[in-house]
Scaffold this active site. Structure first.
Site, mmCIF file in Angstrom:
data_model
loop_
_atom_site.group_PDB
_atom_site.id
_atom_site.type_symbol
_atom_site.label_atom_id
_atom_site.label_comp_id
_atom_site.label_asym_id
_atom_site.label_seq_id
_atom_site.Cartn_x
_atom_site.Cartn_y
_atom_site.Cartn_z
ATOM 1 C CB ILE A 71 41.395 39.468 37.599
ATOM 2 C CG1 ILE A 71 41.927 38.990 38.961
ATOM 3 C CG2 ILE A 71 42.489 40.140 36.777
ATOM 4 C CD1 ILE A 71 42.483 40.042 39.856
ATOM 5 C CG LEU A 73 38.463 36.288 32.143
ATOM 6 C CD1 LEU A 73 37.557 35.696 31.070
ATOM 7 C CD2 LEU A 73 39.279 35.184 32.803
ATOM 8 C CG ASN A 99 42.304 29.338 30.884
ATOM 9 O OD1 ASN A 99 41.511 30.189 30.493
ATOM 10 N ND2 ASN A 99 41.979 28.434 31.789
ATOM 11 C CB CYS A 130 33.980 33.550 29.774
ATOM 12 S SG CYS A 130 34.491 35.195 29.347
#
Lengths: 304, 262
Positions: A71, A73, A99, A130
């Protein structure tokens, strides 16, 4: 009556079942399907410093007993999150954990600082899966030194509870878990998705536009159980088990292995009220086995 | 919207691969409008795991029933074709934002390609009930996939069929007769367009639509996980708004505003 409440950091959860980040939006989308206040808590979709449009399509594909996603983020960014989404969260009678992710070490603490003053935010879950833009796309969560730096930076920015969400895509998850503890984490959430890929053999193209993505769903449950087992043995702060929990039996297995709480993710897409059934199932299991609190179940693994 | 166990009333085979599933779905039948969809759990098992979105093909309000139209393609639809009256499915719905009829148009151009016809029957039913005239362009691979076109009051609907194999109607793509039609009516303010079908058809019609002065709505199809705007898996790029979700912002969008190539 079984006491299902658990304490993680400063968080008091009425029961140990949380909704995983990215699978429950900002808590409002499923209001029409069940009473969200029955949950132990929700973890919001990832919030970053700036708005992220997300990845090109296709972003998801089903796999046997699972799904792959990429996706990217996608989110509105912290400022709009505080203005637009925070008021909606006020209506939820359950714990709200935000989050947080960033592309630089500083971005994490900056995002947390902006939300520190909001009473509605009960805690933070640090997403270290990330890619680090400064280190050429390496995931923060694959490097123990960066992990500790990120977590300790966030620790300085808030006195709220900090969870760190760990990736399974590392050689030794225990090293990263220890680094998180050293940085000041109150609890660890594991596992994030498992790196995976699908290919269309007719077109010879990858199923996902970004080629590789994160595998979730029941396919990854055995991996998750093993990682939780390894981490629980090595550290002393609470562990929240995540990975392919589809029914209460799956959840109970995570508690037996040593989880203090669990998160339900992919199941939300399939059965919006599945988590509520899991809470009921855990309670019945404890009752049947003469347990007065969920704490008696946690870490009750017997020798094989 | 809500989540319901819905009993199968009957399953009708239309051609070799296409089926129509009639479900008892009282709550959904009462509130659904054209272009909305239901999110169906194929079976209470782990594989196939995810729900499948299906456009509401038709609503029988007095009976509290809805119909779904599907082509058997993969594992999920292969399981679906085996269901019998009395079986039940768990459905979420009605979901999404469907077609809107607030324009001043009096005649609707409705274009369907292949399984894109799924939401179109409900749409035509509603347009005719609103007193609109309908010009219906329907293209398919072969004649056996074209069905039920005589059911509407033929004085209110003009039907143009096309098949790729030439077995019925125009031999070729349905966009050809559409283009011929639009050559004469591109500035006609009494018209509005409604489209659903494969991506190549949509791109072609988008090109045609930019030469018209009236509005076009398109119903998009996309792989979905949650169906309610949570997972962000079914994104579509809009020209002046960035990514939107097909499931919750759509599936119906302004055709001229869709950026089909990202």
């Amino acid at each position: 009556m079984v006491d299902l409440s658990v304490k993680i950091g400063n968080l008091h959860l009425k029961n140990p079942v949380l909704m995983a980040s990215g699978t429950f939006g900002y808590g409002t989308e499923y209001r029409d399907y069940f009473d969200v206040s029955l949950l132990g808590g929700i973890i919001t979709k990832t919030v970053t410093g700036k708005m992220r449009e997300g990845n090109p399509m296709p972003r998801i594909v089903e796999t046997p007993c699972g799904m792959l996603n990429s996706i990217g983020l996608a989110n509105v960014g912290v400022d709009r999150f505080c203005q637009e989404k925070m008021p909606e969260l006020d209506h939820l009678d359950t714990v709200v954990i935000v989050n947080v992710a960033g592309s630089t070490i500083e971005e994490y603490s900056e995002v947390v600082e902006k939300m520190q003053g909001y009473d509605r935010v009960d805690g933070f879950e640090i997403n270290i899966s990330c890619p680090n833009v400064k280190k050429g796309g390496l995931e923060f969560g694959t490097d123990p030194e960066i992990t500790e730096t990120v977590v300790s930076g966030v620790r300085k920015a808030t006195d709220k509870t900090i969870l760190v969400k760990l990736t399974p895509n590392v050689t030794d998850i225990v090293t990263i878990a220890r680094a998180s503890v050293n940085g000041g984490a109150d609890g660890l959430s594991l596992i994030n998705t498992v790196l995976g890929m699908g290919v269309d053999i007719e077109t010879r193209k990858p199923h996902l536009a970004r080629i590789v993505g994160g595998l979730s769903g029941p396919a990854i449950k055995p991996i998750a159980l093993a990682k939780v087992y390894q981490v629980v043995k090595a550290i002393s702060i609470p562990v929240i088990g995540i990975g392919g929990i589809m029914k209460w039996e799956d959840a109970v297995a995570f508690f037996i292995v040593g989880a203090t709480a669990i998160q339900v993710g992919t199941l939300n897409f399939i059965e919006p009220d599945g988590a509520v059934k899991i809470i009921q199932g855990i309670e019945r299991y404890c009752e049947k086995n003469g347990m007065r609190s969920i704490g008696e179940l946690t870490g009750s693994l017997q020798k094989g | 919207m809500g989540a319901y166990h819905c009993q199968v009333i009957q399953q009708i085979q239309i051609d070799e691969h296409i089926y129509r599933l009639v479900l008892q779905a009282h709550e959904i039948a009462q509130t659904a409008y054209p272009g909305q969809f239901v999110h169906l759990r194929i079976a209470d098992q782990l594989n196939p795991l995810l729900r499948r979105p299906f456009s509401i093909h038709r609503v029988l309000r007095d009976k509290g029933q809805i119909e779904l139209l599907y082509r058997v393609i993969g594992r999920g639809t292969s399981l679906m074709k085996q269901t019998k009256p009395g079986d039940s499915y768990h459905l979420m719905g009605p979901l999404g934002k469907g077609f809107v009829f607030d324009g001043k148009f009096t005649t609707a151009i409705v274009v369907a390609g292949g399984m894109g016809v799924a939401p179109v029957f409900f749409l035509i039913d509603e347009l005719l009930a609103l007193g609109k005239s309908v010009i219906f362009f329907w293209g398919a691979r072969c004649g056996s996939e074209l069905f039920g076109v005589l059911q509407w009051n033929q004085s209110a609907i003009e039907i143009h069929l096309a098949t790729e194999d030439g077995s019925q109607g125009y031999h070729g793509m349905v966009t050809d007769p559409l283009q011929t039609f639009l050559n004469h009516r591109s500035e006609d303010a009494s018209l509005a367009g409604f489209v659903c079908g494969p991506r190549a058809m949509l791109k072609k019609i988008q090109l045609l639509s930019t030469r018209t002065s009236f509005e076009w709505q398109v119903s998009l199809e996309e792989t979905m996980a949650c169906g309610v705007g949570v997972c962000q898996g079914c994104a579509v790029m809009l020209k002046n708004e960035g990514f939107r979700m097909v499931c919750s912002d759509g599936p119906v969008f302004d055709l001229k505003n869709v950026a089909f190539d990202g």
